[in-house]
Design a protein around this motif. Structure first.
Motif, PDB file in Angstrom:
ATOM      1  N   VAL A  78      37.106 -61.328 -10.405  1.00 34.41           N
ATOM      2  CA  VAL A  78      37.282 -61.102 -11.835  1.00 34.41           C
ATOM      3  C   VAL A  78      35.929 -60.658 -12.384  1.00 34.41           C
ATOM      4  CG1 VAL A  78      37.848 -62.148 -14.069  1.00 34.41           C
ATOM      5  CG2 VAL A  78      39.079 -62.865 -11.999  1.00 34.41           C
ATOM      6  N   ARG A  79      35.903 -59.532 -13.058  1.00 32.48           N
ATOM      7  CA  ARG A  79      34.659 -59.027 -13.626  1.00 32.48           C
ATOM      8  C   ARG A  79      34.462 -59.609 -15.019  1.00 32.48           C
ATOM      9  NH1 ARG A  79      31.416 -56.509  -9.766  1.00 32.48           N
ATOM     10  NH2 ARG A  79      32.818 -55.543  -8.248  1.00 32.48           N
ATOM     11  N   ALA A  80      33.362 -60.316 -15.201  1.00 31.65           N
ATOM     12  CA  ALA A  80      33.036 -60.819 -16.533  1.00 31.65           C
ATOM     13  C   ALA A  80      32.736 -59.642 -17.456  1.00 31.65           C
ATOM     14  CB  ALA A  80      31.829 -61.751 -16.464  1.00 31.65           C
ATOM     15  N   PRO A  81      33.023 -59.770 -18.744  1.00 29.35           N
ATOM     16  CA  PRO A  81      32.727 -58.658 -19.656  1.00 29.35           C
ATOM     17  C   PRO A  81      31.238 -58.380 -19.729  1.00 29.35           C
ATOM     18  CG  PRO A  81      33.346 -60.645 -20.874  1.00 29.35           C
ATOM     19  CD  PRO A  81      33.628 -60.927 -19.434  1.00 29.35           C
ATOM     20  N   SER A  92      36.612 -67.607 -19.888  1.00 26.91           N
ATOM     21  CA  SER A  92      37.703 -67.010 -20.647  1.00 26.91           C
ATOM     22  C   SER A  92      38.385 -65.890 -19.862  1.00 26.91           C
ATOM     23  CB  SER A  92      37.172 -66.473 -21.978  1.00 26.91           C
ATOM     24  OG  SER A  92      38.197 -65.847 -22.707  1.00 26.91           O
ATOM     25  N   ALA A  93      37.591 -65.040 -19.191  1.00 23.17           N
ATOM     26  CA  ALA A  93      38.160 -63.910 -18.450  1.00 23.17           C
ATOM     27  C   ALA A  93      39.107 -64.387 -17.357  1.00 23.17           C
ATOM     28  CB  ALA A  93      37.033 -63.072 -17.852  1.00 23.17           C
ATOM     29  N   ALA A 159      40.807 -70.063 -22.311  1.00 23.43           N
ATOM     30  CA  ALA A 159      40.898 -68.606 -22.432  1.00 23.43           C
ATOM     31  C   ALA A 159      40.303 -68.091 -23.736  1.00 23.43           C
ATOM     32  CB  ALA A 159      42.352 -68.159 -22.311  1.00 23.43           C
ATOM     33  N   GLN A 160      40.105 -68.984 -24.711  1.00 27.01           N
ATOM     34  CA  GLN A 160      39.571 -68.574 -26.013  1.00 27.01           C
ATOM     35  C   GLN A 160      38.099 -68.919 -26.188  1.00 27.01           C
ATOM     36  OE1 GLN A 160      42.171 -70.305 -28.969  1.00 27.01           O
ATOM     37  NE2 GLN A 160      43.969 -69.271 -28.158  1.00 27.01           N
ATOM     38  N   ASP A 166      30.703 -73.500 -23.233  1.00 21.56           N
ATOM     39  CA  ASP A 166      31.296 -73.755 -21.932  1.00 21.56           C
ATOM     40  C   ASP A 166      32.432 -74.764 -22.064  1.00 21.56           C
ATOM     41  OD1 ASP A 166      30.104 -76.249 -22.217  1.00 21.56           O
ATOM     42  OD2 ASP A 166      28.575 -75.906 -20.690  1.00 21.56           O
ATOM     43  N   TRP A 167      32.873 -75.304 -20.940  1.00 22.36           N
ATOM     44  CA  TRP A 167      34.033 -76.208 -20.950  1.00 22.36           C
ATOM     45  C   TRP A 167      33.788 -77.481 -21.733  1.00 22.36           C
ATOM     46  CZ3 TRP A 167      31.462 -74.978 -16.353  1.00 22.36           C
ATOM     47  CH2 TRP A 167      30.604 -75.968 -15.850  1.00 22.36           C
ATOM     48  N   GLU A 168      32.511 -77.818 -21.990  1.00 24.31           N
ATOM     49  CA  GLU A 168      32.230 -79.020 -22.777  1.00 24.31           C
ATOM     50  C   GLU A 168      32.854 -78.920 -24.173  1.00 24.31           C
ATOM     51  OE1 GLU A 168      30.927 -81.822 -21.996  1.00 24.31           O
ATOM     52  OE2 GLU A 168      30.220 -81.372 -19.975  1.00 24.31           O
ATOM     53  N   ARG A 169      32.980 -77.729 -24.687  1.00 24.76           N
ATOM     54  CA  ARG A 169      33.609 -77.549 -25.996  1.00 24.76           C
ATOM     55  C   ARG A 169      35.060 -78.019 -25.954  1.00 24.76           C
ATOM     56  NH1 ARG A 169      32.582 -74.241 -30.460  1.00 24.76           N
ATOM     57  NH2 ARG A 169      34.413 -73.678 -31.681  1.00 24.76           N
TER      58      ARG A 169
END
Length: 222
Positions: A78-81, A92-93, A159-160, A166-169
């Motif tokens: 998967v290519r990050a933006p 998210s990607a 995904a948002q 990061d995932w801590e949010r």
């Protein structure tokens, strides 16, 4: 799909001073050492290693070197933006791809590429422990570590994520869902940010990371 994993490998290693993904761990690049452990855990948990989305490896938008390194290693690139840049954009990607599947995974592990000493059986334990509405984090000697496993209910929130979140949010937004899982594995606390971390981790990390150790343990559970 029961289980899936995202390997985050799009970082720029600014604090390390060189591309830490290529740092030597037992004769192979750190990225491949980490990938091998994740792949061993997923293969042990059930059939379908080639199932679409089961293992996603997030790399930079223009990263031919690592793309070639990963060829034939298993997993979907998967290519990050290119912009905005940040760990949240990487998560998210990949999470958006998983959320769009007809059968999203029940449990998703988010695995940093700079943690090669996590034992595969520890990742198995986290994935098995996680329910669709739970978030599972490993704990060793009272210290919470990584990787972190998210139930299916949190795919939309992952995904948002914005670039620098990061995932801590997601954990902070869902504190009641967090479940600490004790593991006998110092590797879950050994992440590598700078060269001193790398040498410390190599001294303290488990000596045997081979998939064979996992297969032996898997007969009676991790």
């Amino acid at each position: 799909m029961e289980y899936a994993a995202i390997l985050l490998a799009a970082g720029y290693s600014h604090r390390f001073g060189s591309d830490k993904r290529l740092a030597d761990i037992d004769g192979e690049p750190m990225l491949l050492a980490t990938l091998a452990g994740i792949r061993a855990a997923l293969d042990t948990l059930g059939p379908g290693p080639a199932e679409p989305g089961r293992l996603q490896v997030v790399v930079r938008s223009r990263d031919g070197l690592v793309g070639r390194l990963l060829a034939g290693q298993g997993g979907e690139l998967v290519r990050a933006p290119a912009w905005p840049v940040g760990i949240g954009a990487s998560i998210s990607a990949a999470a958006a791809k998983l959320a769009s599947l007809d059968e999203p995974p029940r449990a998703l592990a988010i695995c940093p590429a700079d943690m090669p000493f996590v034992r595969p059986e520890s990742l198995c334990e986290l994935l098995r422990h996680c329910a669709a509405d739970k978030i599972c984090a490993p704990v060793f000697a009272g210290q919470r570590g990584k990787p972190v496993v998210f139930g299916r209910c949190f795919l939309g929130q992952l995904a948002q994520l914005r670039a620098r979140k990061d995932w801590e949010r997601v954990i902070r937004a869902n504190p009641a869902a967090l479940c600490d899982v004790p593991v006998d594995d110092i590797g879950v606390t050994l992440d590598v940010d700078c060269p001193a971390d790398f040498h410390r981790a190599k001294r303290r990390g488990p000596g045997d990371r081979r998939p064979a150790a996992l297969h032996t343990a898997s007969h009676g559970g991790p």
